[in-house]
Design a protein around this motif. Structure first.
Motif, PDB file in Angstrom:
ATOM      1  N   GLU A  19       7.546   4.618 -23.161  1.00 40.28           N
ATOM      2  CA  GLU A  19       8.759   4.532 -22.252  1.00 40.28           C
ATOM      3  C   GLU A  19       8.426   4.362 -20.470  1.00 40.28           C
ATOM      4  O   GLU A  19       9.093   4.002 -20.297  1.00 40.28           O
ATOM      5  CB  GLU A  19       9.494   5.903 -21.999  1.00 40.28           C
ATOM      6  CG  GLU A  19      10.304   5.895 -23.783  1.00 40.28           C
ATOM      7  CD  GLU A  19      10.917   7.779 -23.550  1.00 40.28           C
ATOM      8  OE1 GLU A  19      11.159   8.385 -22.423  1.00 40.28           O
ATOM      9  OE2 GLU A  19      11.228   7.913 -24.799  1.00 40.28           O
ATOM     10  N   GLY A  20       6.981   4.963 -20.212  1.00 40.06           N
ATOM     11  CA  GLY A  20       6.850   4.745 -19.129  1.00 40.06           C
ATOM     12  C   GLY A  20       5.773   3.044 -18.571  1.00 40.06           C
ATOM     13  O   GLY A  20       5.713   2.661 -17.772  1.00 40.06           O
ATOM     14  N   MET A  21       5.444   2.410 -20.168  1.00 37.73           N
ATOM     15  CA  MET A  21       4.987   1.190 -19.941  1.00 37.73           C
ATOM     16  C   MET A  21       5.522   0.212 -19.386  1.00 37.73           C
ATOM     17  O   MET A  21       5.447  -0.706 -19.796  1.00 37.73           O
ATOM     18  CB  MET A  21       4.605   1.327 -21.203  1.00 37.73           C
ATOM     19  CG  MET A  21       3.020  -0.137 -20.963  1.00 37.73           C
ATOM     20  SD  MET A  21       2.026   0.372 -22.719  1.00 37.73           S
ATOM     21  CE  MET A  21       2.511  -1.385 -22.739  1.00 37.73           C
ATOM     22  N   LEU A  22       5.943   0.000 -17.966  1.00 35.70           N
ATOM     23  CA  LEU A  22       6.567  -1.026 -17.525  1.00 35.70           C
ATOM     24  C   LEU A  22       5.298  -1.751 -16.035  1.00 35.70           C
ATOM     25  O   LEU A  22       6.158  -3.341 -15.974  1.00 35.70           O
ATOM     26  CB  LEU A  22       7.293  -0.282 -16.138  1.00 35.70           C
ATOM     27  CG  LEU A  22       8.092   0.668 -17.210  1.00 35.70           C
ATOM     28  CD1 LEU A  22       9.547   1.484 -15.855  1.00 35.70           C
ATOM     29  CD2 LEU A  22       9.419  -0.494 -18.213  1.00 35.70           C
ATOM     30  N   THR A  23       4.495  -1.674 -16.072  1.00 34.87           N
ATOM     31  CA  THR A  23       3.661  -2.098 -14.599  1.00 34.87           C
ATOM     32  C   THR A  23       2.046  -2.709 -15.909  1.00 34.87           C
ATOM     33  O   THR A  23       1.775  -1.626 -16.293  1.00 34.87           O
ATOM     34  CB  THR A  23       3.044  -1.225 -13.745  1.00 34.87           C
ATOM     35  OG1 THR A  23       2.801  -0.253 -13.514  1.00 34.87           O
ATOM     36  CG2 THR A  23       4.751  -1.834 -12.734  1.00 34.87           C
ATOM     37  N   VAL A  24       1.407  -2.942 -15.788  1.00 34.77           N
ATOM     38  CA  VAL A  24      -0.369  -2.689 -16.206  1.00 34.77           C
ATOM     39  C   VAL A  24      -0.759  -2.011 -15.380  1.00 34.77           C
ATOM     40  O   VAL A  24      -1.389  -1.370 -16.285  1.00 34.77           O
ATOM     41  CB  VAL A  24      -0.511  -4.551 -14.974  1.00 34.77           C
ATOM     42  CG1 VAL A  24      -2.166  -4.228 -15.122  1.00 34.77           C
ATOM     43  CG2 VAL A  24       0.101  -5.429 -14.843  1.00 34.77           C
ATOM     44  N   GLY A  25      -0.535  -1.225 -14.585  1.00 33.45           N
ATOM     45  CA  GLY A  25      -0.994   0.394 -13.656  1.00 33.45           C
ATOM     46  C   GLY A  25      -0.306   1.591 -14.762  1.00 33.45           C
ATOM     47  O   GLY A  25      -1.737   2.173 -15.421  1.00 33.45           O
ATOM     48  N   ASP A  26       0.612   1.174 -15.144  1.00 30.49           N
ATOM     49  CA  ASP A  26       1.366   2.204 -16.352  1.00 30.49           C
ATOM     50  C   ASP A  26       0.361   1.874 -17.948  1.00 30.49           C
ATOM     51  O   ASP A  26      -0.336   3.007 -18.265  1.00 30.49           O
ATOM     52  CB  ASP A  26       2.049   1.913 -16.931  1.00 30.49           C
ATOM     53  CG  ASP A  26       3.690   2.018 -15.080  1.00 30.49           C
ATOM     54  OD1 ASP A  26       3.031   3.111 -14.289  1.00 30.49           O
ATOM     55  OD2 ASP A  26       5.120   1.150 -15.436  1.00 30.49           O
ATOM     56  N   ALA A  27      -0.193   1.141 -17.844  1.00 30.22           N
ATOM     57  CA  ALA A  27      -0.574   0.679 -19.057  1.00 30.22           C
ATOM     58  C   ALA A  27      -2.038   0.849 -19.412  1.00 30.22           C
ATOM     59  O   ALA A  27      -2.746   1.637 -19.878  1.00 30.22           O
ATOM     60  CB  ALA A  27      -0.754  -1.176 -19.676  1.00 30.22           C
TER      61      ALA A  27
END
Lengths: 186, 84
Positions: free
Chosen positions: B65-73
């Motif tokens: 759910e929270g994987m929206l940006t490269v940093g999130d990933a």
């Protein structure tokens, strides 16, 4: 609340996602997977379910001003016997979704009101063209409307002089662009 | 595994799904999969599956759910590697 989604069938049928058990498990509930597997054409059925979820997601996001998220699994989807409607349950809310399915595209939308819907084929309209189309179709008198997206990326038609705000939903995939807007008197 | 290595490997994974190639030129933590790279949401699920294979981890729905940006990933990958 309004949401819509379009899928260019030409682009997705070769993906054979219905055979990808890991993809299926991330996106669909047991019940949805069983319905997709039983369908005459599981691949098309899968994308129909996906599109229904997307339309409901957009409406739900707008409804509660939610930030973007990737949670297709949370949108529990059912198809009605007619094959032309679906329902989606999420966080205790239910969205009725209207479906249109043909050999070229899948289009789904949800709205509590009657909508004006437009599908562009093999042509990607500019923001200005969409704006013009909406103003003409809804017979909007004001010339001040513009398309604005909020911080979550959700579009509306906004008239800065009257602070009038008309929600609409926009979707693009491959050769197709679609929008829906509630039919209301301006 | 260094942050740089994670981000380099991530870049290779997302490349086939990117529709806005300019977005790859400045591939860093703030890069947004949807807004900057125009990866569609179905392909974002593919990215998650490829990340699971590449880093030998499992990404549950809450992390997804929270994987929206490269940093999130990157953070999700780091946490999963640590936990594993």
């Amino acid at each position: 609340m309004i949401g819509n989604d379009i899928i260019d069938v030409r682009l997705i049928l070769s993906e054979r996602k219905s055979e990808n058990q890991r993809f299926m498990a991330k996106v669909f509930t047991e019940e949805e997977r069983s319905m997709i597997e039983k369908a005459d054409d599981p691949e098309t059925s899968l994308w129909l379910f996906w599109s229904i979820k997307e339309a409901a997601y957009k409406a739900h996001q707008r409804n509660f001003d939610l930030s973007r998220t990737l949670n297709p699994f949370s949108f529990k989807c059912k198809l009605k016997a007619s094959g032309k409607e679906g329902t989606v349950e999420v966080d205790g809310f239910t969205y009725d979704v209207q479906l249109e399915l043909n050999s070229e595209y899948i289009h789904c939308h949800t709205s509590s009101q009657t909508v004006f819907k437009k599908i562009y084929r093999k042509y990607k309209p500019t923001k200005e063209e969409i704006l013009k189309e909406i103003c003409t179709s809804l017979d909007l008198k004001s010339r001040n409307f513009r398309i604005e997206k909020d911080s979550n990326g959700i579009p509306s038609l906004v008239d800065p002089h009257t602070t009038k705000k008309l929600p609409f939903s926009l979707s693009h995939h491959g050769n197709f662009t679609a929008f829906v807007i509630p039919l209301i008197n301006s | 595994m260094s942050e740089k290595e994670i981000i380099d490997r991530l870049k290779k994974i997302v490349e086939p799904y990117v529709q806005r190639v300019e977005g790859l030129q400045n591939f860093q933590e703030n890069t947004d999969f949807l807004n900057d790279l125009e990866i569609n949401s179905a392909n974002l699920v593919d990215v998650v599956l490829d990340v699971e294979d590449e880093f030998d981890i499992e990404i549950d729905n809450d992390s997804l759910e929270g994987m929206l940006t490269v940093g999130d990933a990157k953070s999700i990958i780091q946490n999963k590697i640590k936990a594993g």
